[in-house]
Design an enzyme around this catalytic site. Structure first.
Site, PDB file in Angstrom:
ATOM      1  N   CYS A  74       0.839  -1.202   0.000  1.00 15.93           N
ATOM      2  CA  CYS A  74       0.000   0.000   0.000  1.00 15.93           C
ATOM      3  C   CYS A  74       0.872   1.249   0.000  1.00 15.93           C
ATOM      4  O   CYS A  74       1.824   1.348   0.783  1.00 15.93           O
ATOM      5  CB  CYS A  74      -0.917   0.007   1.223  1.00 15.93           C
ATOM      6  SG  CYS A  74      -1.956   1.481   1.325  1.00 15.93           S
ATOM      7  N   CYS A  80      -0.925   5.689   7.322  1.00 19.74           N
ATOM      8  CA  CYS A  80      -2.298   5.327   7.653  1.00 19.74           C
ATOM      9  C   CYS A  80      -2.366   4.589   8.987  1.00 19.74           C
ATOM     10  O   CYS A  80      -1.452   3.846   9.354  1.00 19.74           O
ATOM     11  CB  CYS A  80      -2.865   4.452   6.540  1.00 19.74           C
ATOM     12  SG  CYS A  80      -4.564   3.924   6.812  1.00 19.74           S
ATOM     13  N   CYS A 177      -6.444   1.999  -1.526  1.00 19.08           N
ATOM     14  CA  CYS A 177      -6.684   1.256  -0.294  1.00 19.08           C
ATOM     15  C   CYS A 177      -7.018  -0.178  -0.684  1.00 19.08           C
ATOM     16  O   CYS A 177      -7.841  -0.406  -1.573  1.00 19.08           O
ATOM     17  CB  CYS A 177      -7.828   1.862   0.520  1.00 19.08           C
ATOM     18  SG  CYS A 177      -8.145   0.994   2.083  1.00 19.08           S
ATOM     19  N   GLN A 303     -20.843  -8.153  10.261  1.00 20.18           N
ATOM     20  CA  GLN A 303     -19.440  -8.525  10.208  1.00 20.18           C
ATOM     21  C   GLN A 303     -18.766  -7.914   8.983  1.00 20.18           C
ATOM     22  O   GLN A 303     -19.258  -8.052   7.858  1.00 20.18           O
ATOM     23  CB  GLN A 303     -19.289 -10.042  10.180  1.00 20.18           C
ATOM     24  CG  GLN A 303     -19.530 -10.722  11.518  1.00 20.18           C
ATOM     25  CD  GLN A 303     -18.384 -10.523  12.504  1.00 20.18           C
ATOM     26  OE1 GLN A 303     -17.382  -9.894  12.194  1.00 20.18           O
ATOM     27  NE2 GLN A 303     -18.543 -11.068  13.690  1.00 20.18           N
ATOM     28  N   ASP A 404     -21.721 -11.866  21.705  1.00 18.20           N
ATOM     29  CA  ASP A 404     -20.775 -11.275  20.751  1.00 18.20           C
ATOM     30  C   ASP A 404     -20.709  -9.773  21.020  1.00 18.20           C
ATOM     31  O   ASP A 404     -21.210  -8.963  20.238  1.00 18.20           O
ATOM     32  CB  ASP A 404     -21.239 -11.569  19.322  1.00 18.20           C
ATOM     33  CG  ASP A 404     -20.238 -11.074  18.274  1.00 18.20           C
ATOM     34  OD1 ASP A 404     -19.142 -10.633  18.662  1.00 18.20           O
ATOM     35  OD2 ASP A 404     -20.561 -11.123  17.082  1.00 18.20           O
ATOM     36  N   CYS A 431     -13.895  -9.764  19.825  1.00 23.28           N
ATOM     37  CA  CYS A 431     -12.991  -9.085  18.899  1.00 23.28           C
ATOM     38  C   CYS A 431     -11.860  -8.401  19.652  1.00 23.28           C
ATOM     39  O   CYS A 431     -11.113  -7.611  19.068  1.00 23.28           O
ATOM     40  CB  CYS A 431     -13.750  -8.074  18.041  1.00 23.28           C
ATOM     41  SG  CYS A 431     -14.579  -6.787  19.000  1.00 23.28           S
TER      42      CYS A 431
END
Length: 474
Positions: A74, A80, A177, A303, A404, A431
């Site tokens: 990238c 970034c 990106c 998701q 979740d 996560c």
């Protein structure tokens, strides 16, 4: 130790990657954290910050390269805030993600001897995201080359892009990106050019003045549908500009199937609105996941890597070991993707979610797929879960709970309610290994931690998803 000073350079051997994505080395016995360093590298690093127990440093030069290093692809790498592990070979990324899960559970949850399975790799390493948020700003972050250039000052006053790493108020222009699709990047560049020429100002993150605030692009990876969500400040006199921009983008990009405009009066830099209107199309897109259809609206959770999410949902069902007679509660259910994926395997499933729009989507998704044994409850989870388990609620006691939660983990009151209910099995989808470990620590007295399987839904970043099975002790 007293000789180690800020501003001095040291030769360091990078030992490992730690939670949060930083690299770790040691100098004179003191831990040193660095960005953009790869285990196995020998580097010359400048100490930028010194604390009692650790230092922070910046890599000045790589003296010898690591076998785990790979060239980033990238053009924005290093500037970034995303994809900070793009210079690390993918197999090495998976290795360290597993290590971070193991370290979190051992040190934060006291889970000794729990086996951490190998991380399940992502099916796609690029173009895997179905949602990206881009920020408008009235001041653009400049590269050193641009600072030295002349005659481009006007271009510096308007930008639409992503945040510079570790800076909430610095935004750079995205020219490429690899996370969303190539078409999404073209939409960003076209939107930036049109808005810059519109005469309507971008929102100033510091001044808190201006109109254009965010552009969110959501894609149905398997349907080809695209939703644009424009978030602006509350200035009705510029509403016509949104309408004109919408017509321009829809004519320029036929795969844009709907556009939503939201007005935000919040000072906080979050891409959510206080009120919304549909400018073009139905206001939603559809996606297919595991043989099911899902309606996704502008602000509902889904998701972001649908390709790997299918594997994750299959693992949830496998670990739950459904017999077909269970009542399942799905906490933090979003648009119902997990609840609806398990519904054919159980007697009934109840989903809980605080976002009203997500619950509306979940109910529609159940109808779209002809699923009649799933229902969804909207509201503050710590209140709703207590009401649902109380006498006269009409709800069945859950045999299995799937949870979740967001990155912050579960609220202590939700944890307490689960411990009081004592379902036979809990499947925790996380996560964030740190908050996962914190929450698991509350359950270890009454529950046995079984399988812990990491899933890589976010290649080239330090983020890792986990599925954990807990069984109530006899």
């Amino acid at each position: 130790m007293d000789d180690l000073k800020k501003g001095r350079e040291y030769e360091l051997l990078v030992e490992k990657l730690v939670f949060g994505g930083k690299a770790l080395a040691r100098v004179e016995g003191l831990v040193v954290f660095m960005d953009h360093a790869v285990p196995g590298q020998r580097v010359r690093a400048l100490i930028t910050r010194k604390k009692r127990q650790y230092c922070e440093a910046r890599v000045v030069e790589v003296l010898s390269q690591s076998e785990a290093h790979t060239e980033p692809v990238c053009p924005h790498f290093g500037v970034c805030g995303g994809c900070q592990w793009q210079d690390i070979a993918y197999e090495e990324q998976l290795k360290w993600k597993r290590v971070q899960v193991a370290d979190s559970l051992e040190h934060l949850a006291g889970a000794q001897g729990v086996k951490i399975e190998a991380a399940v790799p992502s099916d796609r390493l690029i173009h895997y995201r179905n949602k990206m948020e881009f920020t408008f700003s009235d001041r653009r972050w400049l590269t050193p080359e641009e600072i030295d250039a002349a005659g481009m000052r006007d271009a510096y006053t308007f930008t639409l892009g992503l945040h510079v790493r570790s800076w909430f108020d610095k935004v750079f222009n995205v020219e490429d990106c690899l996370l969303e699709s190539a078409e999404a990047v073209e939409i960003v560049k076209e939107t930036r050019d049109w808005c810059r020429g519109s005469g309507v100002p971008a929102y100033g993150i510091k001044s808190q003045r201006g109109f254009w605030r965010f552009l969110v692009i959501r894609e149905g990876k398997r349907t080809g549908q695209t939703l644009l969500h424009l978030v602006t400040s509350d200035q009705p006199e510029h509403e016509a500009a949104v309408n004109t921009l919408t017509r321009h983008l829809v004519s320029r990009f036929p795969h844009i199937t709907t556009v939503v405009h939201s007005v935000s009066r919040k000072k906080a830099q979050v891409a959510f609105g206080d009120q919304s209107r549909v400018v073009a199309g139905p206001g939603v897109i559809e996606e297919r996941l595991g043989g099911l259809r899902f309606r996704i609206s502008a602000e509902s959770f889904f998701q972001t890597n649908p390709f790997s999410a299918e594997k994750l949902y299959d693992e949830v069902s496998r670990l739950a070991a459904f017999q077909g007679t269970e009542t399942v509660w799905d906490l933090y259910c979003g648009t119902g993707s997990i609840a609806l994926s398990v519904a054919p395997r159980v007697a009934r499933v109840v989903g809980f979610e605080v976002v009203d729009q997500a619950i509306e989507d979940a109910c529609v998704n159940a109808r779209l797929n002809g699923i009649e044994n799933a229902r969804f409850i909207s509201g503050d989870l710590k209140e709703r879960i207590n009401h649902a388990r109380g006498p006269g609620s009409g709800e069945h006691h859950p045999d299995i709970v799937i949870t979740d939660p967001p990155r912050a983990g579960m609220h202590p009151q939700v944890v307490g309610a689960l411990l009081e209910m004592g379902p036979g099995r809990i499947i925790y989808v996380s996560c964030n290994p740190a908050t996962l470990a914190r929450d698991l620590a509350f359950f270890t007295e009454r529950y046995e931690i079984g399988t812990v399987r990491p899933f890589d839904l976010f290649p080239h970043t330090p983020h890792i998803e986990c599925v954990v099975r807990m069984d109530r002790k006899r």
